[in-house]
Design a protein around this motif. Structure first.
Motif, PDB file in Angstrom:
ATOM      1  N   ARG A   7      -9.028   0.420  -4.248  1.00 59.70           N
ATOM      2  CA  ARG A   7      -9.919   1.687  -3.734  1.00 59.70           C
ATOM      3  C   ARG A   7      -9.245   2.505  -2.642  1.00 59.70           C
ATOM      4  O   ARG A   7      -9.956   3.319  -1.943  1.00 59.70           O
ATOM      5  N   ARG A   8      -8.066   2.441  -2.077  1.00 64.03           N
ATOM      6  CA  ARG A   8      -7.394   3.080  -1.274  1.00 64.03           C
ATOM      7  C   ARG A   8      -6.777   4.274  -1.731  1.00 64.03           C
ATOM      8  O   ARG A   8      -6.266   4.100  -2.923  1.00 64.03           O
ATOM      9  N   ARG A   9      -6.599   5.005  -0.727  1.00 58.77           N
ATOM     10  CA  ARG A   9      -5.705   6.403  -1.261  1.00 58.77           C
ATOM     11  C   ARG A   9      -3.998   5.855  -0.951  1.00 58.77           C
ATOM     12  O   ARG A   9      -3.786   4.938  -0.179  1.00 58.77           O
ATOM     13  N   LEU A  10      -3.516   6.552  -1.660  1.00 60.28           N
ATOM     14  CA  LEU A  10      -2.059   6.287  -1.491  1.00 60.28           C
ATOM     15  C   LEU A  10      -1.532   7.000  -0.224  1.00 60.28           C
ATOM     16  O   LEU A  10      -1.937   8.030   0.483  1.00 60.28           O
ATOM     17  N   ARG A  12       0.344   8.843   2.796  1.00 56.84           N
ATOM     18  CA  ARG A  12       0.878  10.335   2.647  1.00 56.84           C
ATOM     19  C   ARG A  12       2.213  10.510   2.417  1.00 56.84           C
ATOM     20  O   ARG A  12       2.600  11.594   1.826  1.00 56.84           O
ATOM     21  N   SER A  49      -0.642   3.973 -10.088  1.00 53.06           N
ATOM     22  CA  SER A  49      -1.711   4.577 -10.213  1.00 53.06           C
ATOM     23  C   SER A  49      -2.445   4.490 -11.658  1.00 53.06           C
ATOM     24  O   SER A  49      -1.259   4.556 -12.646  1.00 53.06           O
ATOM     25  N   CYS A  57     -12.683   6.300 -12.219  1.00 54.94           N
ATOM     26  CA  CYS A  57     -12.089   6.817 -11.125  1.00 54.94           C
ATOM     27  C   CYS A  57     -10.422   6.681 -11.080  1.00 54.94           C
ATOM     28  O   CYS A  57     -10.201   5.621 -11.885  1.00 54.94           O
ATOM     29  N   HIS A  60      -5.466   2.618  -7.828  1.00 59.35           N
ATOM     30  CA  HIS A  60      -4.259   2.283  -6.876  1.00 59.35           C
ATOM     31  C   HIS A  60      -3.902   0.752  -6.891  1.00 59.35           C
ATOM     32  O   HIS A  60      -5.031   0.262  -6.354  1.00 59.35           O
TER      33      HIS A  60
END
Length: 125
Positions: A7-10, A12, A49, A57, A60
């Motif tokens: 559930r984290r964003r990749l 930056r 991903s 959704c 990742h």
């Protein structure tokens, strides 16, 4: 290896390595592979991903890492994706994924990696 949605964003600093599609037991799958630096900048980290249909959704998951010392992004991407695919080769039942190039690997890089993991049968003369 089971992938879990963390559930984290990749990060930056992630760069898209490649996109891959395949079929296992009649079920299609599609994934994107990303490479980033670890927070302390000591390791290269491979992320995968995919679209999680159950959660509706984008998901990742961390798929592997290796030390950065002496490896540029391209070499790290080749090593980490190759290692990941070798671990999943039996799960994918000898069917190589169809992959397209991303920011870090060319079509030729990907074809050579696929051929080394899923060699084509040699024709007899």
């Amino acid at each position: 290896m089971e992938l879990r949605n963390d559930r984290r964003r990749l990060p930056r600093n992630s760069r898209r390595v490649l996109s891959a599609k395949g079929d296992v037991g009649g079920m299609g799958w599609a994934e994107e592979y990303w490479l980033s630096k670890s927070p302390d900048h000591r390791e290269w980290v491979l992320w995968i991903s995919w679209y999680d249909h159950d959660a509706d959704c984008l998901a990742h998951s961390h798929a592997g890492s290796c030390p950065r010392a002496g490896l540029d992004r391209r070499a790290a991407a080749l090593y980490l994706v190759g290692t990941h695919w070798e671990r999943r080769r039996d799960l994918w039942d000898a069917h190589a994924p169809r992959a397209s190039s991303g920011e870090l690997l060319s079509h030729d890089d990907i074809e050579a990696m696929v051929e080394s993991i899923w060699p084509r049968p040699r024709r007899s003369a």
